[in-house]
Each structure stands twice: as structure tokens, then as C-alpha cells.
Design an enzyme around this catalytic site. Structure first.
Site, PDB file in Angstrom:
ATOM      1  N   HIS A   1      35.169  14.792  15.686  1.00 12.07           N
ATOM      2  CA  HIS A   1      35.710  14.062  14.526  1.00 12.07           C
ATOM      3  C   HIS A   1      36.940  13.233  14.887  1.00 12.07           C
ATOM      4  CE1 HIS A   1      36.417  13.884  10.023  1.00 12.07           C
ATOM      5  NE2 HIS A   1      35.120  13.978  10.070  1.00 12.07           N
TER       6      HIS A   1
ATOM      7  N   HIS B   1      24.443   7.785  11.278  1.00  9.65           N
ATOM      8  CA  HIS B   1      25.461   8.542  10.530  1.00  9.65           C
ATOM      9  C   HIS B   1      25.184   8.335   9.042  1.00  9.65           C
ATOM     10  CE1 HIS B   1      29.661   8.639   8.758  1.00  9.65           C
ATOM     11  NE2 HIS B   1      29.716   9.708   9.497  1.00  9.65           N
TER      12      HIS B   1
HETATM   13  O1  LIG Z   1      29.362  12.907   8.911  1.00  8.66           O
HETATM   14  C1  LIG Z   1      30.104  12.791   9.914  1.00  8.66           C
HETATM   15  O2  LIG Z   1      29.699  12.751  11.093  1.00  8.66           O
HETATM   16  C2  LIG Z   1      31.545  12.702   9.708  1.00  8.66           C
HETATM   17  O3  LIG Z   1      32.283  12.566  10.688  1.00  8.66           O
HETATM   18  C3  LIG Z   1      32.093  12.707   8.332  1.00  8.66           C
HETATM   19  C4  LIG Z   1      33.029  11.557   8.164  1.00  8.66           C
HETATM   20  O4  LIG Z   1      32.340  10.419   8.512  1.00  8.66           O
HETATM   21  C5  LIG Z   1      33.501  11.489   6.726  1.00  8.66           C
HETATM   22  O5  LIG Z   1      32.463  10.980   5.902  1.00  8.66           O
HETATM   23  C6  LIG Z   1      34.718  10.624   6.625  1.00  8.66           C
HETATM   24  O6  LIG Z   1      35.192  10.630   5.280  1.00  8.66           O
HETATM   25 MG   LIG Z   2      31.231  12.396  12.527  1.00  8.36          MG
END
Ligand SMILES: O=C(O)C(=O)C[C@@H](O)[C@H](O)CO
Ligand SMILES: [Mg+2]
EC number: 4.2.1.6
Length: 382
Positions: free
Chosen positions: A185, A285
Site C-alpha cells: 500500500h 485495481h
Molecule cells: O484496493 C487496493 O489495492 C487499495 O490499495 C485500496 C486503495 O486503492 C484505496 O481504495 C485508496 O482509498
Molecule cells: Mg492497492
């Protein structure tokens, strides 16, 4: 046919839906949003509306180029998310007009079903084992979780052991019956990324996501040299012009553009094709809503290298509304054994309950991610 109206709806949990109407009654839905910046993207959509009203919605490629190049300044999370949602709605209109699902307009399906994965554990990874157990009951066998909590630029052996311990428990509990990705992250900085990757190696995660922040992309090849764990990134990269550098330098095994952030279906199909040329897998994503997911699935069903699709059912961000709350054709999004079938209705294949959306938009609190700080008071990556 001409575009006559754009309407944006900010709705819980943190999404924004866009409806584009035409003078022939056909309308399309998109999901232009940056999590935590919905109002900013909404303004960007409004600014693009002046150009779009009166245009022929069928000319998706020309409208995309005009929105991308026409304003001189280009790229970035806000503008590319605005373009993304508008692009999704234009594809929805085109498919509905021609009576076919969007993937048919892109050459037809390369697969019969798409492998999905689910999040477990929250912002601070916890109760991961029970989360996996519950989802396995409905046939999910592939998961993703945060790898750490706040993580200092130079952190302790204990912090590393805590992060690795959680992963060891998963393998201990489920062996190789399940697979899981670990999302760093962007919380892990370059000095600690190699340390953490090395320590995770024995547990063979399916991938490690955002091993360092996208602005540190030059580390990807060096980190890839230090580990056999496939590295994944892409949610914070917004166009072919960003991804091309990642393909050229190597290091990323799986790219994860977001179809609501990286210019929409038009751009993400191109990124997927570039990735295939470099033997890089695609795992779009999508921690967002139903229109974003539908748009992803159309890219997945025409991309040979699409391997996994994120979806937000049960994700820790969905407070106040769940993935399918605004969808009438919920049954089309049913997962069977961890897979989803192609959406076969014309357009994107998602039937939005507009009354429910209007109602929810009347009182939509602004969502923003928490601001984390380290023990010493300095800002920590969330
Ligand atoms: O789903 C993912 O891989 C994330 O890292 C979550 C992130 O993107 C959040 O949505 C940001 O608010
Ligand atoms: Mg992510």
C-alpha cells in the site's frame, strides 16, 4: 446522436456515478472518482461537460483524445479519473445503441469466466484468518490484505516479524489451499522493502503490491532482483505514458491500472496490450463501485493477460453501501467458485437503480482516508 446532459451523483460509501444522456434517449453510466477526492473529480467532469454537450457519443476515440490533449495540461489522478468515467459511459451508450456488450465491440471474449479476489482484514490487517474462512464458504480462494500497519522508513525487526507473522499464520492455517496477495500500500519505503520481501519469501505470496510508492518506480527492477515474489503496481499510475516506463525498466510482473483512474476502458485496453507484449500480467485495481467493476470486466474479457480481478464486496471501505446496493441486475454479478461470467447485457451490462442513487446522493458524506502519523508525530503513509 448528440450528448445532451451529464449528471454526477456522489454516493456512499465513497463513489461517484456519472450519467450521460443523449438526444435519442440512450444513456450511459460511468464511475469517475478518486477515493477521497470525489468533489475534485466532479469539478473536472463539469469542466469537460462544456466541450462534450452536443458531441456525437459514438466518437469515443476522438472525444478521448480531445479530453486528454485538448486542455494542454494532461494526466494525473484527477483529470484521468474524469476522462475514465466519461469514457465508461460512452462505451455504455455505444453498446446499448448497437445492442451488444462492450467486449463484443472490442473483438469478443478471450475467456469464458474471470477469476476474482477479495480483500480480507482492514486498514490494519486483523482477523484475516476468520475473514478467509468466511469467504472460502462461498468459494473464494484468492485474497488480498494489507501487509503492515504504519511502517517507518527504517523499522524494527519486531515490526518485520509482526508483518511476517500474520502471513505465516495464513500459510499455517490454509497451506496451499488458498492464494493471497500482500498490499504494501505504499507504506513501506525503499530501505525496508527488500528486508520485508526477503522475510516474506518462504510464505510464497501470490504477489506483493505497491512494494514502494509509484513515485519510487525506479526501485521496481532492483527489488525484483532481490526476490522471487512477483511484484505488482499500477493503481496510482494513470496512463500508457506512465506505464511505458515501468514496462521498459522491468521489475513489475503484474500491472494494476484502475479503469476509473487510468483513462477508462479505452486507455486500459491499450495498457493491457502493452503489458502483454512485455509478458506482464494484468490484474485491474477495483476497490470501487459496480460501474467501475463492470468496466473492468469488459477489459478483462478481451485481454489475454488478465489473470485476476479485484472487487469490493465486503471491503473495509464499503461503509454505508455495498458493491451491489445501487444495481438492479445483482444476479449478473454472482460469483461461482471464485469466478464471474461475462456481463452479457448491451453496453457495460450494469442496470443502475437511479432512484436509489438519487436518494443516496441527497445526503452523501465526504469520504477521506485517515491521516496516519508515526510515534514521533511525522506523517505515515496510510
Ligand atoms: O484496493 C487496493 O489495492 C487499495 O490499495 C485500496 C486503495 O486503492 C484505496 O481504495 C485508496 O482509498
Ligand atoms: Mg492497492
Amino acid at each position: 446522436m448528440k450528448i445532451t446532459k451529464l449528471t454526477t451523483y456522489r454516493v456512499p460509501p465513497r463513489w461517484m456515478l456519472l450519467k450521460i444522456e443523449t438526444d435519442e434517449g440512450v444513456f450511459g453510466w460511468g464511475e469517475p472518482v478518486i477515493e477521497g477526492r470525489a468533489r475534485t473529480v466532479e469539478t473536472a467532469v463539469r469542466e469537460m461537460e462544456q466541450f462534450l454537450i452536443g458531441q456525437d457519443p459514438a466518437r469515443i476515440n476522438d472525444l478521448w483524445q480531445a479530453m486528454y490533449r485538448g486542455g494542454f495540461y494532461r494526466g494525473g489522478a484527477i483529470l484521468m479519473s474524469a476522462i475514465a468515467g466519461i469514457d465508461q459511459a460512452l462505451w455504455d451508450i455505444k453498446g446499448k445503441t448497437l445492442g451488444v456488450p462492450v467486449y463484443e465491440l472490442l473483438g469478443g471474449r478471450v475467456r469464458d469466466k474471470m477469476k476474482m479476489y477479495s480483500w480480507v482484514g482492514g486498514d490494519r490487517p486483523s482477523d484475516v484468518i476468520s475473514g478467509i474462512r468466511k469467504l472460502r464458504e462461498i468459494g473464494i480462494d484468492t485474497f488480498k490484505m494489507n501487509g503492515t500497519e504504519e511502517f517507518r522508513m527504517l523499522d524494527s525487526a519486531r515490526a518485520v516479524d509482526e508483518a511476517v507473522g500474520r502471513i505465516a499464520e495464513i500459510r499455517e492455517a490454509f497451506g496451499n489451499e488458498i492464494e493471497f496477495g500482500i498490499d504494501f500500500h505504499g507504506r513501506v519505503a525503499a530501505p525496508m522493502a527488500k528486508v520485508l520481501l526477503r522475510a516474506l519469501e518462504p510464505y510464497r505470496p501470490l504477489f506483493v503490491e505497491e512494494p514502494v510508492l509509484a513515485e519510487q518506480a525506479e526501485y521496481y527492477p532492483r527489488l525484483a532482483e532481490s526476490t522471487s515474489i512477483p511484484l505488482a503496481a499500477g493503481e496510482r499510475m494513470y496512463s500508457r505514458f506512465e506505464f511505458k516506463r515501468v514496462f521498459e525498466q522491468g521489475g513489475i510482473a503484474i500491472v494494476q491500472p484502475d479503469v476509473s483512474h487510468a483513462g477508462g476502458i479505452t486507455e486500459c485496453v491499450k495498457i493491457a496490450a502493452m503489458a502483454e507484449a512485455y509478458d506482464v500480467a494484468l490484474a485491474l485495481h477495483c476497490p470501487l463501485g459496480p460501474v467501475a467493476l463492470a468496466a473492468c470486466l469488459h477489459v478483462d474479457f478481451v485481454s489475454h493477460n488478465a489473470v485476476l480481478q479485484e472487487q469490493s464486496m465486503g471491503i473495509h471501505y464499503n461503509k454505508g453501501a455495498e458493491l451491489l446496493d445501487y444495481v438492479k441486475n445483482k444476479e449478473d454479478f454472482r460469483m461461482d467458485g471464485g469466478y464471474i461470467a461475462a456481463l452479457t447485457k448491451p453496453g457495460l451490462g450494469v442496470v443502475i437503480d437511479e432512484e436509489r442513487v438519487i436518494e443516496a446522493s441527497r445526503n452523501c458524506p465526504d469520504w477521506s482516508n485517515p491521516l496516519w502519523r508515526h510515534e514521533d508525530g511525522s506523517v505515515a503513509e496510510w
